[in-house]
Scaffold this active site. Structure first.
Site, PDB file in Angstrom:
ATOM      1  N   ASP A   1     -13.144   7.468  49.269  1.00  0.00           N
ATOM      2  CA  ASP A   1     -13.271   8.888  49.600  1.00  0.00           C
ATOM      3  C   ASP A   1     -12.369   9.697  48.647  1.00  0.00           C
ATOM      4  OD1 ASP A   1     -13.258  11.395  50.754  1.00  0.00           O
ATOM      5  OD2 ASP A   1     -12.085  10.793  52.511  1.00  0.00           O
TER       6      ASP A   1
ATOM      7  N   ASN B   1     -12.283  13.031  48.193  1.00  0.00           N
ATOM      8  CA  ASN B   1     -11.879  14.396  48.553  1.00  0.00           C
ATOM      9  C   ASN B   1     -11.332  14.505  49.971  1.00  0.00           C
ATOM     10  OD1 ASN B   1     -14.219  13.956  49.885  1.00  0.00           O
ATOM     11  ND2 ASN B   1     -15.265  15.833  49.233  1.00  0.00           N
TER      12      ASN B   1
ATOM     13  N   ASP C   1     -12.285  13.849  52.919  1.00  0.00           N
ATOM     14  CA  ASP C   1     -13.032  14.370  54.077  1.00  0.00           C
ATOM     15  C   ASP C   1     -13.431  13.238  55.022  1.00  0.00           C
ATOM     16  OD1 ASP C   1     -15.008  13.116  52.665  1.00  0.00           O
ATOM     17  OD2 ASP C   1     -16.368  14.825  52.561  1.00  0.00           O
TER      18      ASP C   1
ATOM     19  N   ASP D   1     -17.635   8.721  48.637  1.00  0.00           N
ATOM     20  CA  ASP D   1     -18.506   9.582  47.834  1.00  0.00           C
ATOM     21  C   ASP D   1     -18.654   9.021  46.415  1.00  0.00           C
ATOM     22  OD1 ASP D   1     -16.036  10.344  46.609  1.00  0.00           O
ATOM     23  OD2 ASP D   1     -15.710  11.718  48.295  1.00  0.00           O
TER      24      ASP D   1
ATOM     25  N   ASP E   1     -36.272  -0.716  49.763  1.00  0.00           N
ATOM     26  CA  ASP E   1     -36.113  -0.893  51.205  1.00  0.00           C
ATOM     27  C   ASP E   1     -37.408  -1.424  51.837  1.00  0.00           C
ATOM     28  OD1 ASP E   1     -34.163  -0.182  53.400  1.00  0.00           O
ATOM     29  OD2 ASP E   1     -35.885   0.975  54.105  1.00  0.00           O
TER      30      ASP E   1
ATOM     31  N   GLU F   1     -36.071  -5.715  49.224  1.00  0.00           N
ATOM     32  CA  GLU F   1     -35.622  -6.188  50.541  1.00  0.00           C
ATOM     33  C   GLU F   1     -36.832  -6.835  51.202  1.00  0.00           C
ATOM     34  OE1 GLU F   1     -33.594  -4.810  54.761  1.00  0.00           O
ATOM     35  OE2 GLU F   1     -35.012  -3.490  53.785  1.00  0.00           O
TER      36      GLU F   1
END
Ligand code: GLC
Length: 538
Positions: free
Chosen positions: A32, A34, A36, A40, A211, A275
């Site tokens: 992370d 930033n 929050d 990211d 997927d 997948e």
């Protein structure tokens, strides 16, 4: 120079993904940047140095596209834009460029089976029976008694159909009702996905993890699935039916062949990793003739097999025997759905986890590590109030869902784990991780992380480990041993007690007990309980 090891220049280069080690990043839980509480894309950029140090050749990112997060990114509302809390398109472009400088390719996750219910296509499709996009999804009239059009059940449980009161028809969803299935019989859908593939390929994406690619095409007649019988597998018994008409349809192969042609139309061919949560004999069909469908398919029977010599060996042998000529296996032990191998296979026993890591990195095929595998991260315990996965929320306590394997990456032994700021509450708790963190293990020559790095480095030096054939060796009960090419032996003692493997001479390159690296053996290779080695033979 030890036999089987050659300088890089002397090797004949296979396609990059065959000799590669891939690494799955679950961006929300990686780093992370930033503060929050959510990982990211900048967090990924900030840790590319680590990934290069580890030696991975490619990363695949779980979905980074716009999503209302009913299923954490697997419900896409815009296939060509970045989810704002993960970054921007500019951050993504920076990531591809920065990764390229470190010789790391970036693969994305694409979700072609379904969209979010908030995708403009579905908003439009559900607005009226005459909407031009109506046929982009699978709509059907109720039965005369008002019930669902057929008996299909969702792989997340419950009926696969939801009635839309506005238009009086049902729509199909193989997963959550917030994830309506696209209609892959519609040429518009096919053409649109070709555009989406190109959109990302043109931005330097090296390939896609696709997927549930085996279920995208459904039976055109929407026939009922047959009921499960006593002889059926666990999954069929659980759902009460065999998934005959809502997945693995013959026509899905046409779609995949089309994607393969598209991927191969680029000068550096893009790689398609599917997948494919099916049995081995079905999974191998997704490689087509070995050159015209998926490049790599995830092997779920391998992931779910008991970590015992006979069962693992059998799946590997079956896979090797059934793959079409030229096809290349992929081996993975963990992902964001299937729990972490340090828990599932090793039950937290570091000896087993180290043996499993050595196995993954020494089989014939492309290993795909999931973030945290390299430090032996176990599933975390996530309390009911902290659950984020819709399946955990729906089925707790019978099934706690997939959060336990999606918790943030522990980088350092500090509050927040170096994943986020100490004062920030991460989107999922880290759980107690103690010494199981990157910083502590990076400087420890005995650690799981050092083992991972050394094994990856060894693969780079050894053409036999990269592309040599797989051949099972005769071994005592509970031992699984194989040759790679002609000069390499890999042996796992999957017993609690010690054993001796006879009839081979050589030199241990890397052992799970690092004190044995460099040891010679002559006709007798002794292994303690759950010890594994990769060795050059003489
Ligand atoms: C795949 C994903 C999983 C998701 C499902 C529905 O199995 O790996 O996380 O929930 O598809 O998109």
């Amino acid at each position: 120079m030890t036999e089987g090891v050659q300088p890089r220049a002397a090797q004949q280069a296979p396609p990059w993904w065959k000799s590669a080690v891939l690494y799955q990043i679950y961006p929300r839980s990686f780093a992370d940047s930033n503060a929050d509480g959510t990982g990211d894309l900048q967090g990924v950029i900030d840790h590319l140095e680590y990934l290069q140090w580890l030696g991975v050749d490619g990363i695949w990112l779980s979905p980074i596209t716009v999503s209302p997060n009913a299923d954490w990114g697997y419900d896409v509302a815009d296939y060509c834009a970045v989810q704002p809390d993960l970054g921007t398109m500019a951050t993504f472009e920076n990531l591809v460029a920065a990764a390229d400088e470190r010789h790391i390719r970036v693969l994305l996750d694409i979700v072609p089976n379904h969209t979010s219910e908030e995708h403009p296509w579905f908003v439009s499709s559900s607005s009226s029976t005459t909407d031009p996009r109506r046929d982009w999804y699978v709509w059907a009239d109720p039965k005369p008694d008002g019930t669902a059009p057929n008996n299909w059940v969702s792989s997340f449980g419950g009926p696969a159909w939801t009635l839309d009161p506005r238009t009086g028809q049902y729509y199909l969803h193989n997963h959550l009702s917030e994830q309506p299935d696209l209609n892959w019989w519609n040429d518009g859908v096919r053409a649109e996905f070709d555009k989406i593939f190109r959109f990302w390929f043109d931005r330097g994406v090296a390939g896609f993890r696709i997927d549930v690619c085996n279920v995208i095409v459904k039976d055109a007649g929407l026939r009922d699935n047959p009921p499960a019988t006593e002889d059926d597998d666990f999954e069929a018994q659980l759902f009460g039916q065999r998934f005959v008409y809502n997945g693995n349809r013959p026509e899905v192969h046409d779609v995949i062949r089309g994607w393969r042609r598209l991927a191969e139309s680029y000068d550096v061919a893009r790689v398609l990793v599917g997948e494919t949560p099916v049995k081995v004999d079905t999974m191998v069909q997704y490689y087509g003739d070995g050159s015209d469908e998926l490049h790599l398919a995830f092997n779920f029977p391998f992931i779910t097999a008991p970590f015992a010599a006979a069962s693992m060996r059998r799946i590997v042998e079956d896979t090797e025997a059934l793959l079409p000529p030229g096809a290349w296996p992929a081996w993975t032990g963990s992902n964001h759905d299937m729990s972490r191998f340090a828990s599932r296979w090793a039950d937290g026993d570091l000896r087993k986890a180290r043996a499993a890591l050595l196995m993954l990195l020494c089989l014939r095929g492309t290993p795909v590590l999931y973030q945290g595998d390299e430090i032996g991260l176990c599933n975390a315990t996530v309390e009911k109030d902290d659950l984020r996965d819709p399946l955990g929320v729906r089925y707790w306590p019978a099934y706690a869902g997939r959060d336990a394997m999606r918790t943030p990456m522990p980088w350092r032994d500090v509050p927040g784990g170096g994943f986020t700021d100490p004062g920030t509450r991460p989107w999922l708790p880290l759980g107690p991780f103690g010494g199981c963190n990157v910083e502590a293990q990076r400087s420890d020559p005995e650690s799981m992380l050092t083992l991972a790095r050394d094994l990856i480095a060894l693969r780079r030096l050894s053409p036999a480990l990269q592309t040599g054939s797989y051949q099972t060796m005769a071994a005592p009960e509970g031992v699984w041993a194989w040759r790679r090419g002609s000069g390499v032996v890999v042996a796992l003692n999957m017993n609690d007690h010690g054993v001796t493997l006879e009839g081979t001479r050589g030199h241990i390159w890397v052992g799970t007990d690092r004190a044995r690296d460099g040891e010679d053996f002559d006709n007798r290779l002794t292994l303690r309980g759950w010890e594994a080695v990769v060795a050059g033979t003489t």
